[in-house]
Design a protein around this motif. Structure first.
Motif, PDB file in Angstrom:
ATOM      1  N   SER A   1      20.083  38.861   3.378  1.00  0.00           N
ATOM      2  CA  SER A   1      20.309  37.430   3.174  1.00  0.00           C
ATOM      3  C   SER A   1      19.181  36.600   3.787  1.00  0.00           C
ATOM      4  O   SER A   1      18.678  35.655   3.164  1.00  0.00           O
ATOM      5  N   SER A   2      18.756  36.961   4.986  1.00  0.00           N
ATOM      6  CA  SER A   2      17.653  36.238   5.634  1.00  0.00           C
ATOM      7  C   SER A   2      16.355  36.403   4.854  1.00  0.00           C
ATOM      8  O   SER A   2      15.582  35.448   4.696  1.00  0.00           O
ATOM      9  N   LEU A   3      16.112  37.597   4.342  1.00  0.00           N
ATOM     10  CA  LEU A   3      14.919  37.836   3.534  1.00  0.00           C
ATOM     11  C   LEU A   3      14.932  36.967   2.279  1.00  0.00           C
ATOM     12  O   LEU A   3      13.933  36.321   1.947  1.00  0.00           O
ATOM     13  N   VAL A   4      16.055  36.941   1.597  1.00  0.00           N
ATOM     14  CA  VAL A   4      16.184  36.147   0.372  1.00  0.00           C
ATOM     15  C   VAL A   4      15.932  34.669   0.662  1.00  0.00           C
ATOM     16  O   VAL A   4      15.177  34.001  -0.051  1.00  0.00           O
ATOM     17  N   LYS A   5      16.533  34.156   1.715  1.00  0.00           N
ATOM     18  CA  LYS A   5      16.333  32.742   2.073  1.00  0.00           C
ATOM     19  C   LYS A   5      14.867  32.461   2.380  1.00  0.00           C
ATOM     20  O   LYS A   5      14.318  31.442   1.967  1.00  0.00           O
ATOM     21  N   MET A   6      14.196  33.379   3.091  1.00  0.00           N
ATOM     22  CA  MET A   6      12.786  33.204   3.422  1.00  0.00           C
ATOM     23  C   MET A   6      11.921  33.238   2.153  1.00  0.00           C
ATOM     24  O   MET A   6      10.993  32.440   2.010  1.00  0.00           O
ATOM     25  N   LEU A   7      12.230  34.122   1.230  1.00  0.00           N
ATOM     26  CA  LEU A   7      11.437  34.216   0.002  1.00  0.00           C
ATOM     27  C   LEU A   7      11.518  32.924  -0.803  1.00  0.00           C
ATOM     28  O   LEU A   7      10.517  32.467  -1.363  1.00  0.00           O
ATOM     29  N   PHE A   8      12.712  32.325  -0.853  1.00  0.00           N
ATOM     30  CA  PHE A   8      12.854  31.065  -1.580  1.00  0.00           C
ATOM     31  C   PHE A   8      12.213  29.903  -0.820  1.00  0.00           C
ATOM     32  O   PHE A   8      11.487  29.101  -1.403  1.00  0.00           O
ATOM     33  N   SER A   9      12.453  29.801   0.476  1.00  0.00           N
ATOM     34  CA  SER A   9      12.004  28.620   1.224  1.00  0.00           C
ATOM     35  C   SER A   9      10.529  28.656   1.604  1.00  0.00           C
ATOM     36  O   SER A   9       9.863  27.622   1.560  1.00  0.00           O
ATOM     37  N   GLU A  10      10.015  29.817   1.983  1.00  0.00           N
ATOM     38  CA  GLU A  10       8.629  29.880   2.464  1.00  0.00           C
ATOM     39  C   GLU A  10       7.631  30.352   1.413  1.00  0.00           C
ATOM     40  O   GLU A  10       6.477  29.964   1.446  1.00  0.00           O
ATOM     41  N   PHE A  11       8.071  31.206   0.507  1.00  0.00           N
ATOM     42  CA  PHE A  11       7.159  31.729  -0.511  1.00  0.00           C
ATOM     43  C   PHE A  11       7.393  31.087  -1.871  1.00  0.00           C
ATOM     44  O   PHE A  11       6.647  31.346  -2.813  1.00  0.00           O
ATOM     45  N   HIS A  12       8.443  30.287  -1.988  1.00  0.00           N
ATOM     46  CA  HIS A  12       8.747  29.504  -3.189  1.00  0.00           C
ATOM     47  C   HIS A  12       8.826  30.360  -4.453  1.00  0.00           C
ATOM     48  O   HIS A  12       8.329  29.977  -5.506  1.00  0.00           O
ATOM     49  N   VAL A  13       9.443  31.545  -4.308  1.00  0.00           N
ATOM     50  CA  VAL A  13       9.618  32.383  -5.491  1.00  0.00           C
ATOM     51  C   VAL A  13      10.637  31.738  -6.428  1.00  0.00           C
ATOM     52  O   VAL A  13      11.495  30.957  -6.010  1.00  0.00           O
ATOM     53  N   HIS A  14      10.508  32.062  -7.681  1.00  0.00           N
ATOM     54  CA  HIS A  14      11.426  31.536  -8.700  1.00  0.00           C
ATOM     55  C   HIS A  14      12.659  32.423  -8.845  1.00  0.00           C
ATOM     56  O   HIS A  14      13.770  31.931  -9.024  1.00  0.00           O
ATOM     57  N   ARG A  15      12.422  33.742  -8.756  1.00  0.00           N
ATOM     58  CA  ARG A  15      13.497  34.700  -9.034  1.00  0.00           C
ATOM     59  C   ARG A  15      13.359  35.924  -8.138  1.00  0.00           C
ATOM     60  O   ARG A  15      12.267  36.396  -7.875  1.00  0.00           O
ATOM     61  N   ILE A  16      14.513  36.436  -7.689  1.00  0.00           N
ATOM     62  CA  ILE A  16      14.573  37.659  -6.898  1.00  0.00           C
ATOM     63  C   ILE A  16      15.503  38.624  -7.621  1.00  0.00           C
ATOM     64  O   ILE A  16      16.580  38.226  -8.079  1.00  0.00           O
ATOM     65  N   GLN A  17      15.074  39.865  -7.711  1.00  0.00           N
ATOM     66  CA  GLN A  17      15.951  40.865  -8.322  1.00  0.00           C
ATOM     67  C   GLN A  17      15.958  42.134  -7.500  1.00  0.00           C
ATOM     68  O   GLN A  17      15.070  42.374  -6.675  1.00  0.00           O
TER      69      GLN A  17
END
Length: 116
Positions: free
Chosen positions: A48-64
């Motif tokens: 969950s922390s990784l997912v939040k970091m990917l969206f907030s800091e790396f601004h990814v569009h999609r995670i799978q």
């Protein structure tokens, strides 16, 4: 690709990996945790922390995440953090001496925002 160790009380209990897919601003994640970390919330917290970091800091569009369909624990983890099952492929992956099904779970930032 990025690989991270998950540490608890100075002991590595799991790992997280992230790599870009071929699609713009899209990443795939993978994770593996020791049995002693099971049912303690460590995997859920870490992923969950990784997912939040990917969206907030790396601004990814999609995670799978692509997972072995036999791994019910991994399915539940994906669902707990707000991912949705998007695909179920039949006997498409050779693993541990047999053809097995795989599932793809995915999420967008809007899915994470709805969960919170």
């Amino acid at each position: 690709m990025l690989s991270l160790a998950v540490v608890n009380d100075s002991k590595v209990i799991g790992d997280l990996s992230v790599w870009y897919t071929g699609m713009k601003d899209s990443v795939e994640i993978g994770y593996c945790f020791a049995n002693e970390a099971s049912l303690k919330g460590c995997a859920t917290d870490a992923v969950s922390s990784l997912v939040k970091m990917l969206f907030s800091e790396f601004h990814v569009h999609r995670i799978q995440a692509t997972i072995d369909a036999r791994n019910k624990t991994s399915q539940k983890l994906c669902e707990r953090i707000g991912m949705r099952k998007e695909a179920h492929f039949i006997k498409d992956y050779w693993s541990k001496g047999e053809w097995t099904d795989s599932m793809v779970y995915g999420m967008l930032l809007s899915d994470l925002e709805l969960k919170n």
